[in-house]
Design an enzyme around this catalytic site. Structure first.
Site, mmCIF file in Angstrom:
data_model
loop_
_atom_site.group_PDB
_atom_site.id
_atom_site.type_symbol
_atom_site.label_atom_id
_atom_site.label_comp_id
_atom_site.label_asym_id
_atom_site.label_seq_id
_atom_site.Cartn_x
_atom_site.Cartn_y
_atom_site.Cartn_z
ATOM 1 N N HIS A 100 0.826 -1.224 0.000
ATOM 2 C CA HIS A 100 0.000 0.000 0.000
ATOM 3 C C HIS A 100 0.857 1.271 0.000
ATOM 4 C CE1 HIS A 100 -3.615 -2.287 0.582
ATOM 5 N NE2 HIS A 100 -3.270 -2.720 1.783
ATOM 6 N N ASP A 129 -2.632 -10.797 -1.964
ATOM 7 C CA ASP A 129 -3.183 -10.231 -0.719
ATOM 8 C C ASP A 129 -4.660 -9.881 -0.978
ATOM 9 O OD1 ASP A 129 -1.980 -8.592 1.945
ATOM 10 O OD2 ASP A 129 -3.806 -7.711 1.107
ATOM 11 N N HIS A 173 -6.244 -7.359 -0.185
ATOM 12 C CA HIS A 173 -6.405 -5.938 -0.504
ATOM 13 C C HIS A 173 -5.682 -5.604 -1.817
ATOM 14 C CE1 HIS A 173 -6.674 -6.200 3.982
ATOM 15 N NE2 HIS A 173 -7.732 -5.438 3.750
ATOM 16 N N ASP A 176 -4.034 -12.598 4.205
ATOM 17 C CA ASP A 176 -5.373 -12.171 4.617
ATOM 18 C C ASP A 176 -6.403 -12.612 3.582
ATOM 19 O OD1 ASP A 176 -4.354 -10.420 2.742
ATOM 20 O OD2 ASP A 176 -4.501 -8.635 4.026
#
Ligand SMILES: [Zn+2]
Length: 271
Positions: free
Chosen positions: A94, A130, A132, A213
């Site tokens: 990120h 991931d 996200h 995740d």
């Protein structure tokens, strides 16, 4: 927990990394941002930009070491010593050039990609599983056709980016998906994205932004992957790009016992 499990399985597999040299970080992040981060941490830290993005005194050196491990893993794999996994925190996908986000301070995958390119590995494929969207990675490579980026992520979810229409210079392949699908569907869709990215592009280096995740049971995500699915994905990548060194970098994952199982399955498929 992850470290203990790796030691239990194969203590010789573990190597400690040294902090990344400044030069490698500055290939991706402006000097002023690195100075700010270091000073912010050394002053004691606090919330950085987002209320749950907490930095403490150790955060900058942890991030430097995480990036250093990513670099060491790339050098290891590119020297022909075998594929590698960087078991690092904080994660990186990120982080933008000048902005920390989503627990990420430094863009480890892009720092790793640039290191590979310094070593002559011109074309790099980054696969991000991931849960996200890897908005930082995308922002840092979307104007650079030497790198292709494939991201499978839950939609809608933090950070809100990652629509399929975001294509960069034709080098970005986003696969936004709803939670709760059967795991085989996520695997098949990610492989479809990888195949699209590999059309007319033979990578010299494969990087995986390996977030866990996306596992069934993670408290932040709604995907349903089990350890064997990560092994399947690594196997599929190896068979598609048999000559490319492969490096996986730990990203998210918020149930430590699940992360350990997911990483071990990935490691066994990788080495
Ligand atoms: Zn994540």
């Amino acid at each position: 927990m992850l470290r203990a499990r790796i030691v239990q399985e194969d203590p010789h597999a573990l190597r400690e990394a040294v902090p990344a040299p400044r030069e490698a970080l500055e290939r991706v992040h402006p000097a002023a941002y690195l100075d700010f981060l270091r000073a912010f941490a050394e002053r004691g830290g606090g919330a950085l930009g987002e209320p749950d993005m907490i930095v403490n005194r150790a955060s900058f050196s942890a991030a430097e070491s995480a990036a250093g491990a990513a670099l060491a893993a790339v050098r290891h794999a590119c020297s022909g010593d075998g594929h590698a996994f960087a078991a690092i925190r904080p994660p990186g996908h990120h982080a933008l050039a000048e902005t920390a986000m989503g627990f990420c301070l430094l863009a480890n995958a892009v720092i790793a990609a640039r290191e590979g390119q310094q070593l002559g590995r011109e074309r790099v494929l980054i696969v991000d599983w991931d849960v996200h969207h890897g908005n930082g990675t995308q922002a840092l490579v979307e104007q650079d056709s030497s790198i292709r980026f494939v991201s499978l992520h839950q939609w809608p979810l933090y950070p809100g980016t990652g629509a399929a229409a975001e294509r960069g210079v034709g080098n970005v392949y986003n696969l936004p998906r709803p939670p709760g699908l059967p795991p085989e569907r996520y695997v098949a869709d990610l492989l479809e994205g990888i195949d699209a990215a590999l059309a007319g592009f033979r990578p010299d280096l494969l990087l995986i932004s390996a977030g866990y995740d996306s596992m069934r049971g993670d408290p932040l995500g709604g995907f349903t992957l089990e350890p064997e699915h990560y092994a399947d994905l690594v196997g599929a990548l190896r068979s598609r790009c048999p000559a490319a060194p492969m490096v996986a970098l730990l990203e998210g994952g918020y149930a430590p016992e699940l992360v350990a199982e997911g990483v071990l399955a990935t490691l066994k498929a990788l080495v």
